[in-house]
Design a protein around this motif. Structure first.
Motif, PDB file in Angstrom:
ATOM      1  N   GLY A 159       0.866  -1.182  -0.140  1.00 52.07           N
ATOM      2  CA  GLY A 159       0.077   0.110   0.034  1.00 52.07           C
ATOM      3  C   GLY A 159       0.893   1.103  -0.052  1.00 52.07           C
ATOM      4  O   GLY A 159       2.066   1.071   0.206  1.00 52.07           O
TER       5      GLY A 159
ATOM      6  N   GLY B  64       4.422  -0.245   0.012  1.00 53.21           N
ATOM      7  CA  GLY B  64       4.661  -1.226  -1.393  1.00 53.21           C
ATOM      8  C   GLY B  64       5.315  -0.427  -2.349  1.00 53.21           C
ATOM      9  O   GLY B  64       5.217  -1.198  -3.325  1.00 53.21           O
ATOM     10  N   TYR B  65       5.849   0.521  -2.201  1.00 58.58           N
ATOM     11  CA  TYR B  65       6.748   1.364  -3.335  1.00 58.58           C
ATOM     12  C   TYR B  65       8.089   1.723  -2.683  1.00 58.58           C
ATOM     13  O   TYR B  65       8.733   2.479  -3.229  1.00 58.58           O
ATOM     14  CB  TYR B  65       5.678   2.810  -3.419  1.00 58.58           C
ATOM     15  CG  TYR B  65       4.381   2.318  -3.865  1.00 58.58           C
ATOM     16  CD1 TYR B  65       4.231   2.102  -5.092  1.00 58.58           C
ATOM     17  CD2 TYR B  65       3.396   2.147  -2.947  1.00 58.58           C
ATOM     18  CE1 TYR B  65       2.891   1.748  -5.718  1.00 58.58           C
ATOM     19  CE2 TYR B  65       2.070   2.013  -3.263  1.00 58.58           C
ATOM     20  CZ  TYR B  65       1.870   1.842  -4.668  1.00 58.58           C
ATOM     21  OH  TYR B  65       0.594   1.576  -5.082  1.00 58.58           O
TER      22      TYR B  65
ATOM     23  N   ASP C 174      -6.199  -0.254   2.004  1.00 61.21           N
ATOM     24  CA  ASP C 174      -7.043   0.772   1.514  1.00 61.21           C
ATOM     25  C   ASP C 174      -8.156   0.781   2.718  1.00 61.21           C
ATOM     26  O   ASP C 174      -8.543   2.070   2.986  1.00 61.21           O
ATOM     27  CB  ASP C 174      -7.283   0.845   0.186  1.00 61.21           C
ATOM     28  CG  ASP C 174      -6.101   1.028  -0.569  1.00 61.21           C
ATOM     29  OD1 ASP C 174      -5.167   1.785  -0.646  1.00 61.21           O
ATOM     30  OD2 ASP C 174      -5.869  -0.351  -1.264  1.00 61.21           O
TER      31      ASP C 174
ATOM     32  N   ARG D 104     -17.271  -2.166  -6.255  1.00 66.14           N
ATOM     33  CA  ARG D 104     -15.950  -1.882  -6.357  1.00 66.14           C
ATOM     34  C   ARG D 104     -15.591  -0.914  -7.913  1.00 66.14           C
ATOM     35  O   ARG D 104     -15.040  -0.184  -7.828  1.00 66.14           O
ATOM     36  CB  ARG D 104     -15.041  -3.155  -6.490  1.00 66.14           C
ATOM     37  CG  ARG D 104     -13.774  -2.783  -5.778  1.00 66.14           C
ATOM     38  CD  ARG D 104     -13.071  -4.050  -5.195  1.00 66.14           C
ATOM     39  NE  ARG D 104     -11.802  -3.558  -4.858  1.00 66.14           N
ATOM     40  CZ  ARG D 104     -10.776  -4.285  -4.919  1.00 66.14           C
ATOM     41  NH1 ARG D 104     -11.087  -5.685  -5.073  1.00 66.14           N
ATOM     42  NH2 ARG D 104      -9.577  -3.938  -4.635  1.00 66.14           N
TER      43      ARG D 104
ATOM     44  N   ARG E 182     -10.743   0.265 -13.212  1.00 63.40           N
ATOM     45  CA  ARG E 182     -10.561  -1.081 -12.791  1.00 63.40           C
ATOM     46  C   ARG E 182     -11.404  -1.787 -14.066  1.00 63.40           C
ATOM     47  O   ARG E 182     -11.440  -3.113 -14.111  1.00 63.40           O
ATOM     48  CB  ARG E 182     -10.851  -1.873 -11.706  1.00 63.40           C
ATOM     49  CG  ARG E 182     -10.263  -1.327 -10.677  1.00 63.40           C
ATOM     50  CD  ARG E 182     -10.909  -1.795  -9.070  1.00 63.40           C
ATOM     51  NE  ARG E 182     -10.590  -3.272  -8.881  1.00 63.40           N
ATOM     52  CZ  ARG E 182      -9.504  -3.590  -8.311  1.00 63.40           C
ATOM     53  NH1 ARG E 182      -8.655  -2.870  -7.776  1.00 63.40           N
ATOM     54  NH2 ARG E 182      -9.249  -4.776  -8.345  1.00 63.40           N
TER      55      ARG E 182
HETATM   56  N1  UDP Z   1       0.278  -1.518  -4.447  1.00 63.41           N
HETATM   57  C1  UDP Z   1       1.535  -1.567  -3.808  1.00 63.41           C
HETATM   58  N2  UDP Z   1       2.783  -1.459  -4.638  1.00 63.41           N
HETATM   59  C2  UDP Z   1       2.548  -1.649  -5.833  1.00 63.41           C
HETATM   60  C3  UDP Z   1       1.243  -1.652  -6.708  1.00 63.41           C
HETATM   61  C4  UDP Z   1       0.204  -1.725  -5.767  1.00 63.41           C
HETATM   62  O1  UDP Z   1       1.659  -1.488  -2.597  1.00 63.41           O
HETATM   63  O2  UDP Z   1       3.570  -1.526  -6.627  1.00 63.41           O
HETATM   64  C5  UDP Z   1      -0.903  -1.677  -3.572  1.00 63.41           C
HETATM   65  C6  UDP Z   1      -1.791  -0.369  -3.660  1.00 63.41           C
HETATM   66  O3  UDP Z   1      -1.525   0.714  -3.248  1.00 63.41           O
HETATM   67  C7  UDP Z   1      -3.349  -0.931  -3.264  1.00 63.41           C
HETATM   68  C8  UDP Z   1      -2.724  -2.671  -3.273  1.00 63.41           C
HETATM   69  O4  UDP Z   1      -1.606  -2.739  -3.931  1.00 63.41           O
HETATM   70  O5  UDP Z   1      -3.251  -0.880  -1.717  1.00 63.41           O
HETATM   71  C9  UDP Z   1      -3.632  -3.009  -4.667  1.00 63.41           C
HETATM   72  O6  UDP Z   1      -4.753  -3.011  -4.272  1.00 63.41           O
HETATM   73  P1  UDP Z   1      -5.833  -3.669  -5.387  1.00 63.41           P
HETATM   74  O7  UDP Z   1      -7.506  -3.267  -4.800  1.00 63.41           O
HETATM   75  O8  UDP Z   1      -5.533  -3.455  -6.695  1.00 63.41           O
HETATM   76  O9  UDP Z   1      -5.590  -5.277  -4.992  1.00 63.41           O
HETATM   77  P2  UDP Z   1      -6.212  -6.605  -5.899  1.00 63.41           P
HETATM   78  O10 UDP Z   1      -7.628  -6.528  -6.470  1.00 63.41           O
HETATM   79  O11 UDP Z   1      -5.190  -6.401  -6.889  1.00 63.41           O
HETATM   80  O12 UDP Z   1      -5.980  -7.780  -4.996  1.00 63.41           O
END
Ligand code: UDP
Length: 253
Positions: free
Chosen positions: A109, A136-137, A191, A214, A221
């Motif tokens: 995140g 996560g960055y 989130d 969503r 998305r």
């Molecule tokens: N995220 C992250 N690093 C990245 C890309 C995404 O930490 O390089 C996080 C983003 O901030 C979000 C989560 O991954 O909090 C992805 O959420 P998503 O709802 O897309 O999850 P999914 O539906 O793929 O399970």
């Protein structure tokens, strides 16, 4: 430790269990390392394009159906299986961790989001022992710090919120650092826990329409969500091809 029955939907595995949480807690208490994937239609479709992801799913210790599509696909095969969403499994494990004193780790995140999510969980569960929080960055240098911290702190529950398939790949690559822990890919849970995004209300979930809610929150998305009708079409086709669907079930006269 009993093994769970594995079922294949469109070539990808999903485990069946009357109680995924209890199964995971048993492993947690015994220190049996566990990689959990909470599967939805998007992941199935992605795994059919990405052999690396398919291999990870095959090797995962627990693949739960997280998503109406998977639950309905199982139903087509006569299997009544309740859904097990990553966000709920993650929350339930944190509650156990707070009462049984298991150290936990949050990774993923945006920086402010993961911090806020951890703060909110700490406020809700004052005894929760959070031994690490990383966003996560991070760059490769910080990745090294993260891995070092994991090896030293040895958390028992590691929640990874990087989105699919990033989180599944990362867990696979780093599982050896804490081979006795429960590792769960929790997608967008931070989130929601931080309060930045809302989970679909119960009515939407009950009607299998969480995906629609969503989409309303994140219209960007849409491309990813095309996987849903594709999955439904293919899953129905698979069931029909297997030749066991009766005319009554398919509404074919
Ligand atoms: N995220 C992250 N690093 C990245 C890309 C995404 O930490 O390089 C996080 C983003 O901030 C979000 C989560 O991954 O909090 C992805 O959420 P998503 O709802 O897309 O999850 P999914 O539906 O793929 O399970």
């Amino acid at each position: 430790m009993r093994n769970l029955r594995k079922f294949q939907i469109l070539g990808q595995p999903v485990h069946l269990s009357p109680d995924y949480l209890q199964w995971t807690i048993d492993r947690l208490e015994r220190g049996i390392g566990t990689r959990v994937v909470t599967m939805n239609a998007e992941i199935v479709m992605e795994a059919n394009r990405q052999p690396q992801l398919a291999e990870i799913l095959e090797g995962a210790d627990l693949v739960t159906p997280d998503g109406a599509g998977l639950v309905l696909a199982l139903k087509l095969h006569g299997i009544e299986q309740t859904r097990c969403a990553g966000i709920e499994l993650g929350e339930a494990l944190l509650e156990i961790a707070a009462t049984a004193n298991y150290p936990v780790f949050f990774y993923g995140g945006k920086p402010a989001i993961v911090t806020k999510a951890a703060e909110k969980m700490q406020a809700r569960l004052p005894n929760l022992d959070i031994v690490g929080i990383f966003n996560g960055y991070i760059d490769s240098e910080e990745q090294m710090v993260l891995k070092l911290q994991l090896s030293i702190a040895k958390p028992k529950i590691i929640l990874v919120a990087l989105g699919v398939p990033r989180q599944e790949i990362w867990i696979q690559e780093n599982f050896h650092l804490c081979p006795e822990a429960i590792w769960v890919g929790v997608g967008g849970s931070f989130d929601v826990w931080s309060g930045v995004k809302q989970r679909a209300p119960k009515l939407f979930r009950k009607l299998n329409l969480e995906w629609l809610y969503r989409f309303g929150q994140e219209p960007s998305r849409w491309r990813r969500m095309l996987a849903l009708p594709q999955f439904a079409f293919l899953a129905l086709g698979e069931r029909i091809r297997q030749g066991k669907l009766t005319a009554h079930q398919t509404n074919v006269s």
